[in-house]
Design a protein around this motif. Structure first.
Motif, mmCIF file in Angstrom:
data_model
loop_
_atom_site.group_PDB
_atom_site.id
_atom_site.type_symbol
_atom_site.label_atom_id
_atom_site.label_comp_id
_atom_site.label_asym_id
_atom_site.label_seq_id
_atom_site.Cartn_x
_atom_site.Cartn_y
_atom_site.Cartn_z
ATOM 1 N N SER A 127 0.870 -1.171 0.000
ATOM 2 C CA SER A 127 0.000 0.000 0.000
ATOM 3 C C SER A 127 0.905 1.218 0.000
ATOM 4 O O SER A 127 1.860 1.278 0.779
ATOM 5 N N VAL A 128 0.598 2.170 -0.873
ATOM 6 C CA VAL A 128 1.444 3.353 -1.022
ATOM 7 C C VAL A 128 0.605 4.621 -0.934
ATOM 8 O O VAL A 128 -0.597 4.613 -1.200
ATOM 9 N N VAL A 129 1.266 5.707 -0.542
ATOM 10 C CA VAL A 129 0.684 7.046 -0.547
ATOM 11 C C VAL A 129 1.680 7.939 -1.255
ATOM 12 O O VAL A 129 2.838 8.039 -0.835
ATOM 13 N N ASP A 130 1.260 8.548 -2.349
ATOM 14 C CA ASP A 130 2.125 9.447 -3.125
ATOM 15 C C ASP A 130 3.484 8.808 -3.447
ATOM 16 O O ASP A 130 4.521 9.460 -3.363
ATOM 17 N N GLY A 131 3.464 7.516 -3.782
ATOM 18 C CA GLY A 131 4.691 6.822 -4.158
ATOM 19 C C GLY A 131 5.502 6.268 -2.999
ATOM 20 O O GLY A 131 6.450 5.522 -3.208
ATOM 21 N N ASP A 132 5.150 6.619 -1.747
ATOM 22 C CA ASP A 132 5.853 6.106 -0.570
ATOM 23 C C ASP A 132 5.153 4.862 -0.049
ATOM 24 O O ASP A 132 3.938 4.882 0.195
ATOM 25 N N THR A 133 5.911 3.783 0.157
ATOM 26 C CA THR A 133 5.330 2.538 0.668
ATOM 27 C C THR A 133 4.981 2.690 2.135
ATOM 28 O O THR A 133 5.831 3.050 2.954
ATOM 29 N N MET A 134 3.731 2.427 2.465
ATOM 30 C CA MET A 134 3.250 2.488 3.846
ATOM 31 C C MET A 134 3.296 1.110 4.502
ATOM 32 O O MET A 134 3.636 0.982 5.661
ATOM 33 N N VAL A 135 2.909 0.086 3.741
ATOM 34 C CA VAL A 135 2.907 -1.289 4.241
ATOM 35 C C VAL A 135 3.294 -2.214 3.096
ATOM 36 O O VAL A 135 2.927 -1.970 1.949
ATOM 37 N N SER A 136 4.058 -3.248 3.433
ATOM 38 C CA SER A 136 4.410 -4.302 2.479
ATOM 39 C C SER A 136 3.797 -5.602 2.982
ATOM 40 O O SER A 136 3.921 -5.924 4.164
ATOM 41 N N ILE A 137 3.166 -6.320 2.088
ATOM 42 C CA ILE A 137 2.581 -7.625 2.416
ATOM 43 C C ILE A 137 3.396 -8.663 1.666
ATOM 44 O O ILE A 137 3.299 -8.765 0.440
ATOM 45 N N GLY A 138 4.219 -9.414 2.390
ATOM 46 C CA GLY A 138 5.037 -10.439 1.757
ATOM 47 C C GLY A 138 4.178 -11.578 1.235
ATOM 48 O O GLY A 138 4.416 -12.106 0.150
ATOM 49 N N GLN A 139 3.136 -11.927 2.008
ATOM 50 C CA GLN A 139 2.252 -13.018 1.595
ATOM 51 C C GLN A 139 0.970 -12.965 2.412
ATOM 52 O O GLN A 139 1.010 -12.817 3.634
ATOM 53 N N MET A 140 -0.150 -13.038 1.728
ATOM 54 C CA MET A 140 -1.446 -13.181 2.384
ATOM 55 C C MET A 140 -2.159 -14.346 1.717
ATOM 56 O O MET A 140 -2.274 -14.390 0.493
ATOM 57 N N VAL A 141 -2.606 -15.287 2.524
ATOM 58 C CA VAL A 141 -3.339 -16.443 2.022
ATOM 59 C C VAL A 141 -4.812 -16.225 2.339
ATOM 60 O O VAL A 141 -5.174 -15.942 3.481
ATOM 61 N N MET A 142 -5.642 -16.329 1.315
ATOM 62 C CA MET A 142 -7.072 -16.160 1.469
ATOM 63 C C MET A 142 -7.747 -17.477 1.118
ATOM 64 O O MET A 142 -7.459 -18.069 0.078
ATOM 65 N N ALA A 143 -8.626 -17.930 2.010
ATOM 66 C CA ALA A 143 -9.381 -19.166 1.785
ATOM 67 C C ALA A 143 -10.830 -18.804 1.467
ATOM 68 O O ALA A 143 -11.338 -17.795 1.944
ATOM 69 N N PHE A 144 -11.471 -19.632 0.668
ATOM 70 C CA PHE A 144 -12.860 -19.409 0.288
ATOM 71 C C PHE A 144 -13.677 -20.615 0.710
ATOM 72 O O PHE A 144 -13.319 -21.746 0.398
#
Length: 158
Positions: A127-144
């Motif tokens: 997630s970025v704001v004006d080109g600056d990274t606010m948060v990095s998600i290395g991996q998110m697993v979503m189950a359905f």
């Protein structure tokens, strides 16, 4: 571009937990860019006194991650790879908060599908704001899961 009405259709969340405002770009099965406008009028700020110092007005980190996950959920719905049902967060790895998100910014979520495993999807992004990274998600697993598996009918069959 996908506007709020279509976002609401894709993510059956109700206010205040619908945390994606618009989709700017999507390549089904690959990636998405979605936005969330962060304002000081959100419910999480209503309990703060007017004298609250500016440094305490940071948007809650858990909501930044939830908002990013909702963008990933929209990508999964538009990719059509998984059955309809309830999206569940199964796991997260290597999540780094780089900066505090403050009210008045446009948060841009960038999510990419890394792998599809049956009824699970693995995402990565930032997630970025004006080109600056606010948060990095290395991996998110979503189950359905089918809603019927999580919410069995009551005694009356409803």
């Amino acid at each position: 571009m996908i506007e709020l009405d279509e976002v609401r259709r894709l993510l059956p969340r109700r206010r205040p937990m619908l945390l994606v405002d618009r989709v700017l770009e999507v390549v089904p099965g690959e990636r998405i860019v979605a936005t969330k406008a962060v304002t000081c009028n959100e419910p999480w700020y209503t309990r703060l006194p007017d004298s609250t110092p500016a440094e305490r007005l940071g948007y809650p980190s858990a909501l930044v991650i939830e908002s990013w996950g909702q963008a990933a959920g929209i990508l999964s719905r538009l990719s059509g790879e998984l059955p309809e049902g309830v999206m569940l967060l199964a796991a997260m790895n290597d999540v780094l908060m780089h900066r505090t998100v403050m009210p008045g910014v446009l948060l841009e979520h960038r999510a990419r599908i890394v792998r599809s495993l049956g009824d699970h999807l693995i995402f990565e992004g930032e997630s970025v704001v004006d080109g600056d990274t606010m948060v990095s998600i290395g991996q998110m697993v979503m189950a359905f899961r089918p809603a019927s598996a999580l919410f069995p009918p009551d005694r009356d069959g409803r």
